[in-house]
Design an enzyme around this catalytic site. Structure first.
Site, PDB file in Angstrom:
ATOM      1  N   TYR A  61       0.725  -1.184  -0.037  1.00  0.00           N
ATOM      2  CA  TYR A  61       0.030   0.056  -0.161  1.00  0.00           C
ATOM      3  C   TYR A  61       0.921   1.299  -0.024  1.00  0.00           C
ATOM      4  O   TYR A  61       0.564   2.007  -0.796  1.00  0.00           O
ATOM      5  CB  TYR A  61      -0.751  -0.077   1.233  1.00  0.00           C
ATOM      6  N   HIS A 117       1.482   4.214  -3.278  1.00  0.00           N
ATOM      7  CA  HIS A 117       1.148   5.442  -2.839  1.00  0.00           C
ATOM      8  C   HIS A 117       2.645   6.530  -3.138  1.00  0.00           C
ATOM      9  O   HIS A 117       2.296   7.528  -3.756  1.00  0.00           O
ATOM     10  CB  HIS A 117       0.681   5.852  -1.498  1.00  0.00           C
ATOM     11  N   TYR A 170      -3.567  16.125   1.283  1.00  0.00           N
ATOM     12  CA  TYR A 170      -3.957  14.647   1.433  1.00  0.00           C
ATOM     13  C   TYR A 170      -3.060  13.813   2.212  1.00  0.00           C
ATOM     14  O   TYR A 170      -2.202  13.610   1.399  1.00  0.00           O
ATOM     15  CB  TYR A 170      -4.579  14.052  -0.056  1.00  0.00           C
TER      16      TYR A 170
END
Length: 104
Positions: free
Chosen positions: A18, A22, A41
């Site tokens: 993950y 990203h 974000y």
């Protein structure tokens, strides 16, 4: 700026993948998020529960995050990430919105 926070769930054992995906976020996805008014974000991981905590600062005058699910780039990202997270039938991540209760 408007602030939005929510949680998602990571499938155990996918933490490193993950994070890797990203780190290599697609430039076209980053541009799409900025165009939707997302100024910042951040995603944090609670490793004990596999809960992802996401926090966004939205430019109120340009904010259009509700339009993101209609975009092919966003749907392609969801499909790319679906094997790592709990998702809905359309492969969007299952999201639990959070209510702001305190600021300093």
């Amino acid at each position: 700026m408007k602030q939005v926070a929510f949680t998602m769930k990571l499938i155990p054992g996918n933490e490193a993948e993950y994070e890797r995906r990203h780190r290599e976020i697609w430039p076209e996805l980053a541009s799409l998020l900025r165009e939707a008014g997302i100024a910042e974000y951040h995603i944090f991981l609670d490793q004990s529960s596999h809960t992802l905590f996401a926090f966004q600062n939205l430019k109120e005058e340009k904010s259009k995050p509700d339009s993101l699910p209609e975009n092919a780039i966003m749907r392609r990202w969801w499909a790319y990430m679906a094997d790592l997270m709990e998702t809905n039938e359309d492969l969007s991540p299952k999201v639990q919105p959070l209510q702001k209760v305190f600021s300093l």
